[in-house]
Design an enzyme around this catalytic site. Sequence first.
Site, short mmCIF file in Angstrom:
data_model
loop_
_atom_site.label_atom_id
_atom_site.label_comp_id
_atom_site.label_asym_id
_atom_site.label_seq_id
_atom_site.Cartn_x
_atom_site.Cartn_y
_atom_site.Cartn_z
N ARG A 19 0.83 -1.21 0.00
CA ARG A 19 0.00 0.00 0.00
C ARG A 19 0.86 1.26 0.00
NH1 ARG A 19 -3.63 -0.80 5.00
NH2 ARG A 19 -1.64 -1.64 5.66
N ASN A 37 -6.25 -2.71 1.94
CA ASN A 37 -6.24 -4.16 2.03
C ASN A 37 -7.67 -4.67 2.04
OD1 ASN A 37 -3.46 -4.43 2.16
ND2 ASN A 37 -3.40 -4.55 4.38
#
Length: 92
Positions: A19, A37
């Site tokens: 990320r 996520n």
Amino acid sequence: MSEAVVVTITGRVQGVFFRAETQKAAQSIGLTGYVKNMPDGSVQALFQGSKENIHRMLQWCKKGSPHSRVDGVTLKQIQPEEDLTGFEIRWH
């Protein structure tokens, strides 16, 4: 003219700074959106910007961050969101 896509990335993409690296890449390319996520172990991202910049970001997603392993990238074209500013990591 702005375009937007929602992308799902599968493979070893959680717990490997995917990320954070996605955020850094999207910001350097000039895209807005988010990355998060998913409960199934995948990562979902929304990329919004020019068609060329989205294409560059999709190429990055296919390689991924240094410690990740990308098995698949699927995308769905969506309507651009007018209130998106910046590129953020979302936690839910």
